[in-house]
Design an enzyme around this catalytic site. Structure first.
Site, PDB file in Angstrom:
ATOM      1  N   LYS A 186       0.855  -1.186   0.000  1.00 47.50           N
ATOM      2  CA  LYS A 186       0.000   0.000   0.000  1.00 47.50           C
ATOM      3  C   LYS A 186       0.889   1.234   0.000  1.00 47.50           C
ATOM      4  O   LYS A 186       1.790   1.372   0.828  1.00 47.50           O
ATOM      5  CB  LYS A 186      -0.928  -0.037   1.216  1.00 47.50           C
ATOM      6  CG  LYS A 186      -1.945  -1.182   1.105  1.00 47.50           C
ATOM      7  CD  LYS A 186      -2.656  -1.441   2.390  1.00 47.50           C
ATOM      8  CE  LYS A 186      -1.734  -2.009   3.422  1.00 47.50           C
ATOM      9  NZ  LYS A 186      -2.384  -2.302   4.696  1.00 47.50           N
ATOM     10  N   THR A 226      -7.820   8.384   8.776  1.00 49.50           N
ATOM     11  CA  THR A 226      -7.283   7.187   8.103  1.00 49.50           C
ATOM     12  C   THR A 226      -7.255   5.976   9.034  1.00 49.50           C
ATOM     13  O   THR A 226      -6.736   4.930   8.674  1.00 49.50           O
ATOM     14  CB  THR A 226      -5.841   7.437   7.619  1.00 49.50           C
ATOM     15  OG1 THR A 226      -5.056   7.807   8.763  1.00 49.50           O
ATOM     16  CG2 THR A 226      -5.771   8.536   6.577  1.00 49.50           C
ATOM     17  N   GLY A 228      -7.865   2.704  10.658  1.00 46.44           N
ATOM     18  CA  GLY A 228      -8.526   1.474  10.204  1.00 46.44           C
ATOM     19  C   GLY A 228      -8.436   1.234   8.708  1.00 46.44           C
ATOM     20  O   GLY A 228      -9.064   0.304   8.187  1.00 46.44           O
ATOM     21  N   THR A 229      -7.627   2.046   8.015  1.00 50.60           N
ATOM     22  CA  THR A 229      -7.514   1.874   6.558  1.00 50.60           C
ATOM     23  C   THR A 229      -6.900   0.513   6.198  1.00 50.60           C
ATOM     24  O   THR A 229      -7.337  -0.140   5.252  1.00 50.60           O
ATOM     25  CB  THR A 229      -6.617   2.993   5.962  1.00 50.60           C
ATOM     26  OG1 THR A 229      -7.006   4.210   6.556  1.00 50.60           O
ATOM     27  CG2 THR A 229      -6.765   3.108   4.480  1.00 50.60           C
ATOM     28  N   GLY A 230      -5.872   0.113   6.977  1.00 51.22           N
ATOM     29  CA  GLY A 230      -5.196  -1.168   6.698  1.00 51.22           C
ATOM     30  C   GLY A 230      -6.145  -2.344   6.917  1.00 51.22           C
ATOM     31  O   GLY A 230      -6.210  -3.275   6.106  1.00 51.22           O
ATOM     32  N   CYS A 231      -6.889  -2.287   8.034  1.00 54.59           N
ATOM     33  CA  CYS A 231      -7.849  -3.364   8.345  1.00 54.59           C
ATOM     34  C   CYS A 231      -8.904  -3.435   7.242  1.00 54.59           C
ATOM     35  O   CYS A 231      -9.252  -4.514   6.753  1.00 54.59           O
ATOM     36  CB  CYS A 231      -8.572  -3.078   9.658  1.00 54.59           C
ATOM     37  SG  CYS A 231      -7.493  -2.771  11.055  1.00 54.59           S
TER      38      CYS A 231
END
Ligand code: PLP
Length: 285
Positions: A186, A226, A228-231
């Site tokens: 990412k 942003t 929680g974007t990865g989850c």
């Protein structure tokens, strides 16, 4: 009179199981994962590894669940439901990592791992010395890995100073972890001054045994919402993979899903700090 349905003749619904930490502020962890599954339209189950205490200002502390209880949650779900995809997020401790690794041994579906190590406020969600354990027990049983730049550095030991170095580091993962079929890098933290973000999908082509690379370029959304974007990205990848099959389809759909949530959330305020993505939130006009 409603028609009687023969329960025995029904096929079980495909399920994505999230194994992750709980975020009571609703932005990350299993809360974000389940909202993502619902938004995309797949059935989601959730086994909790750790309880965190946090709000939009940051993580205060966390309490790992007893590893035998993590095992019990996952075993019961796997025994009964038709779990085709497992998404792994925060693990918290080496004991929990080992239990999850053991449970993955007999699982032959997709395993999408978001290697959560540090929260965006810098709070450790896994001690740095436990990253080796994460690699040995979980990443080497993972089919899709979705690290951000910091996580990629910690897993590979590379500096990943620019996109070429990051992609090379991503490619090196396929040599080290033989179960990997796809790696997503990412690009949010790569070349941060640019007005565009480039995300990379690296896929192992089984026929040629070569790695194919795809990129998704999108406009950078300048926002502090942003959390929680990865989850959300890893869960969306698992959900779209279930619905559409194929890593490419899952990648482009997940990138668009997160991108549109970032755009929608940028003008909203949920707390005093870094806000979450507004999954399912309907803005009144
Ligand atoms: N999982 C939990 C339970 C968390 O609390 C956090 C961050 O605070 C994360 C995962 C990682 O969040 P992100 O998706 O922002 O990397």
């Amino acid at each position: 009179m409603p028609m009687e349905i023969n329960h025995k003749c029904l096929e079980k619904v495909g399920t994505v199981l999230s194994i992750a930490g709980s975020d009571p502020s609703g932005g990350a962890g299993i809360q974000a994962d389940l909202k993502t599954f619902v938004s995309i339209g797949v059935y989601g189950a959730a086994a909790i590894t750790c309880l965190t205490a946090q709000n939009t200002l940051g993580v205060s502390t966390y309490l790992p669940v007893d590893p035998s209880f993590v095992r019990k949650q996952v075993e019961l779900v796997l025994q009964d439901l038709n779990v085709t995809h497992i998404k792994i997020g925060m693990t918290g401790t080496e004991e929990i990592i080992k239990v999850i690794g053991d449970l993955l041994t007999g699982f032959d579906g997709e395993v999408v791992c978001d290697p959560v190590i540090t929260a965006s406020d810098g709070h450790a969600l896994l001690e740095q010395e436990s990253v080796i354990c994460l690699c040995d027990h979980i990443i080497n049983r993972t089919t899709v890995l979705t690290p951000n730049l910091a996580e990629l550095r910690m897993i590979t030991g590379g500096s990943c100073a620019d996109s070429d170095e990051a992609v090379q580091a991503g490619i090196s993962l396929f040599d080290e972890f033989k179960s990997l079929r796809a790696v997503v890098i990412k690009g949010g933290h790569l070349e941060e001054k640019r007005e565009t973000v480039t995300d990379y999908l690296l896929v192992m082509d089984d026929k040629s045994e070569k790695i194919i690379s795809k990129t998704a370029v999108h406009k950078r959304v300048r926002t502090k919402n942003t959390h929680g974007t990865g989850c959300t990205f890893a869960s969306a990848f698992a959900a779209f993979h279930m619905l559409k099959g194929g890593y490419e389809q899952a990648f482009f759909n997940a990138v668009n899903f997160v991108d549109s949530l970032l755009n929608k959330s940028a003008s909203l305020k949920f707390g005093e700090g870094c806000g979450p993505l507004a999954h399912g939130h309907i803005t009144s006009s």
